[in-house]
Scaffold this active site. Structure first.
Site, mmCIF file in Angstrom:
data_model
loop_
_atom_site.group_PDB
_atom_site.id
_atom_site.type_symbol
_atom_site.label_atom_id
_atom_site.label_comp_id
_atom_site.label_asym_id
_atom_site.label_seq_id
_atom_site.Cartn_x
_atom_site.Cartn_y
_atom_site.Cartn_z
ATOM 1 N N HIS A 193 -62.647 92.752 32.272
ATOM 2 C CA HIS A 193 -63.451 92.812 33.500
ATOM 3 C C HIS A 193 -62.952 93.910 34.414
ATOM 4 O O HIS A 193 -61.783 94.302 34.358
ATOM 5 C CB HIS A 193 -63.420 91.466 34.236
ATOM 6 C CG HIS A 193 -62.033 91.050 34.644
ATOM 7 N ND1 HIS A 193 -61.175 90.402 33.789
ATOM 8 C CD2 HIS A 193 -61.342 91.212 35.803
ATOM 9 C CE1 HIS A 193 -60.021 90.171 34.397
ATOM 10 N NE2 HIS A 193 -60.088 90.669 35.633
ATOM 11 N N TYR A 248 -56.581 89.799 28.760
ATOM 12 C CA TYR A 248 -55.165 89.465 28.947
ATOM 13 C C TYR A 248 -54.992 87.971 29.184
ATOM 14 O O TYR A 248 -55.902 87.284 29.638
ATOM 15 C CB TYR A 248 -54.552 90.272 30.100
ATOM 16 C CG TYR A 248 -55.223 90.099 31.445
ATOM 17 C CD1 TYR A 248 -54.915 89.031 32.271
ATOM 18 C CD2 TYR A 248 -56.141 91.042 31.905
ATOM 19 C CE1 TYR A 248 -55.526 88.884 33.504
ATOM 20 C CE2 TYR A 248 -56.752 90.907 33.135
ATOM 21 C CZ TYR A 248 -56.448 89.821 33.932
ATOM 22 O OH TYR A 248 -57.051 89.678 35.146
ATOM 23 N N HIS A 286 -62.671 94.734 38.534
ATOM 24 C CA HIS A 286 -62.778 94.167 39.879
ATOM 25 C C HIS A 286 -63.523 95.159 40.769
ATOM 26 O O HIS A 286 -63.226 96.364 40.743
ATOM 27 C CB HIS A 286 -61.397 93.934 40.486
ATOM 28 C CG HIS A 286 -60.592 92.873 39.798
ATOM 29 N ND1 HIS A 286 -60.607 91.558 40.194
ATOM 30 C CD2 HIS A 286 -59.749 92.923 38.743
ATOM 31 C CE1 HIS A 286 -59.799 90.844 39.421
ATOM 32 N NE2 HIS A 286 -59.267 91.658 38.529
ATOM 33 N N TYR A 293 -51.943 95.251 34.197
ATOM 34 C CA TYR A 293 -52.148 95.862 35.512
ATOM 35 C C TYR A 293 -50.945 96.712 35.907
ATOM 36 O O TYR A 293 -49.802 96.369 35.554
ATOM 37 C CB TYR A 293 -52.335 94.794 36.588
ATOM 38 C CG TYR A 293 -53.670 94.096 36.549
ATOM 39 C CD1 TYR A 293 -54.790 94.659 37.145
ATOM 40 C CD2 TYR A 293 -53.809 92.865 35.917
ATOM 41 C CE1 TYR A 293 -56.017 94.012 37.114
ATOM 42 C CE2 TYR A 293 -55.032 92.215 35.885
ATOM 43 C CZ TYR A 293 -56.129 92.796 36.485
ATOM 44 O OH TYR A 293 -57.337 92.159 36.455
ATOM 45 N N ARG A 351 -58.319 85.990 29.964
ATOM 46 C CA ARG A 351 -59.443 86.524 30.754
ATOM 47 C C ARG A 351 -60.257 87.492 29.898
ATOM 48 O O ARG A 351 -59.693 88.375 29.253
ATOM 49 C CB ARG A 351 -58.946 87.303 31.981
ATOM 50 C CG ARG A 351 -58.157 86.561 33.022
ATOM 51 C CD ARG A 351 -58.969 85.650 33.963
ATOM 52 N NE ARG A 351 -60.400 85.810 34.076
ATOM 53 C CZ ARG A 351 -61.028 86.535 34.988
ATOM 54 N NH1 ARG A 351 -60.343 87.187 35.889
ATOM 55 N NH2 ARG A 351 -62.332 86.603 35.030
#
Lengths: 267, 186
Positions: free
Chosen positions: A186, A173, A188, A134, A183
């Site tokens: 995906h 990640y 958000h 991120y 995870r």
């Protein structure tokens, strides 16, 4: 695929000790227990032990029902066409250069529970980059940042409730829920709807991801068919020749109260 | 079947929404410098009494004239980068969005809601699989149906405390003793 030796030699040691004893097997047992104890419903239970952050953050008192047709929550913020620019929906054009990764287009419709389009509403998307990192200073996952990718976009739904984004496929990640927690890839999503009660923050997943059975966030949706609704479909008609692979994902917003409000309006 | 379409499940906002959802001036609901501006602020705590540094608070309310339309089109963009640079400072937007700080603190500058005594609040955070709704009442309204349905102790969690002139403190406790009353609609 990187070999284990390579990734270990290149990774800095974790900045905090990993959660002791909570391996995937322990989490799987908690997932199974939560699954068999779950009440039916689309949304995850707020108390979901396998997702350890929920422990101190779920209210223990029952929620108080509000049945007031005049409630402020039956309206909601609306956004205008000038609140969104043409660049906002294309996450691959927000910097000087091209982001790294597999370019994708993600499209779908936002509907209410009666299947009516939710028009002119703000849809926001944020995500990790192709390496699973991120653009957030506190994300310390040792994967590279991409100077050409921030990972945030927004658009308004059109008259048919449709939205569309161009972006890149995010990477999986690790996170510190338990030892070896990863995870699945995906996106958000944040959606407004016509009422504050229709507000939704959720995540879209990619079909066929091998990490699905191991992820307590996805598994927190204990109803099988509801969990499937978080997974997009590859749609070849949405793939753009020489440009991007297409995924379709429709979103249905809750809000029986919004129906109540609309009935009230017709009086 | 009453509903043809089953809802999309909620998922946590996670800890890393910070470069995406918050925008400059997200807590500036009132027009800049308006004489009737009030400040609504507080802390978010978890069940261990620890501040929640990664919560996102959204507020929604009528304008002083009771309008519930907000101010579509009041978000401004940097003309070169296209980035959102905040509200125009002129319109009353009705909608506030602010992240909590490292100490769990949030604040919005707004105006008293028209026709009702409360500001609606939604709470998002890592660890919250489905966001929570509550209300910050600026006045302990004796005849209010919701407040009237609660015992005194629980009722008090919905009442913002008047601090200095025009400043209201509303803490949110996700769990435990003094747990905030959270609401369900529908």
């Amino acid at each position: 695929m990187t070999t284990t030796t390579q990734s270990q030699s290149q990774s800095p040691p974790p900045s905090q000790p990993l959660p002791d004893g909570l391996d995937q097997r322990a989490i799987d047992a908690e997932v199974a227990a939560a699954q068999s104890a779950a009440a039916p419903g689309s949304h995850p239970p707020r108390d979901y032990p396998p997702y350890r952050s929920s422990h101190f953050r779920h209210p223990k008192q029952p929620l108080i029902p509000v049945r007031d047709p005049e409630a402020v929550e039956l309206t909601g913020p609306a956004f205008g066409v000038t609140d969104v620019t043409a660049l906002d929906r294309d996450l691959t054009r927000q910097h000087q250069g091209e982001p790294l990764g597999e370019r994708i287009t993600v499209s779908g419709r936002v509907l209410d529970r009666e299947g009516r389009p939710v028009r002119g509403q703000l849809v926001e998307l944020w995500q990790a980059n192709a390496s699973g990192r991120y653009a957030h200073q506190l994300d310390q996952h040792p994967a590279p940042l991409d100077p050409n990718f921030t990972g945030f976009g927004r658009c308004l739904t059109d008259d048919t409730g449709a939205y569309s984004f161009t972006t890149i496929k995010p990477g999986a990640y690790p996170w510190r829920n338990h030892v070896n927690a990863w995870r699945p890839a995906h996106l958000h999503f944040s959606l407004f709807g016509a009422a504050f009660t229709q507000r939704l923050v959720t995540q879209m997943y990619f079909p066929g991801d091998p990490l699905f059975p191991y992820d307590p966030v996805l598994r927190s949706v204990t109803d099988d068919s509801a969990r499937q609704r978080l997974v997009s479909a590859y749609d070849h008609d949405l793939s753009v020749p020489e440009w991007s692979l297409g995924y379709r994902w429709d979103i249905v917003l809750d809000g029986p109260s919004a129906t109540l409000f609309e009935e009230g309006e017709h009086h | 079947m009453p509903h043809a379409h089953a809802p999309t499940p909620s998922q946590t906002v996670g800890p890393f929404y910070g470069y995406a959802l918050p925008f400059p001036g997200g807590g500036e609901v009132a027009p800049a410098g308006h004489a009737d501006t009030i400040t609504l602020h507080g802390y978010v705590f978890d069940g261990a009494g620890q501040p929640v540094p990664d919560a996102l608070i959204e507020t929604w309310q009528p304008a002083p004239d009771c309008s519930r339309t907000g101010a579509p089109g009041s978000l401004r963009h940097d003309p070169v980068t296209g980035r959102v640079i905040g509200r125009d400072g002129v319109a009353f937007t009705g909608f506030g969005r602010v992240p909590t700080d490292a100490d769990g603190h949030w604040a919005v500058r707004t105006m008293p809601p028209g026709g009702v005594s409360y500001v609606s609040v939604a709470v998002f955070a890592r660890g919250l699989l489905h966001h929570l709704y509550t209300r910050a009442y600026l006045v302990d309204e004796p005849g209010d149906a919701l407040l009237g349905s609660l015992d005194a102790e629980r009722r008090s969690t919905l009442i913002a405390r008047s601090e200095t002139a025009r400043t209201y403190r509303f803490d949110i406790r996700l769990q435990g003793a003094d747990e905030t009353v959270f609401l369900e609609f529908g």
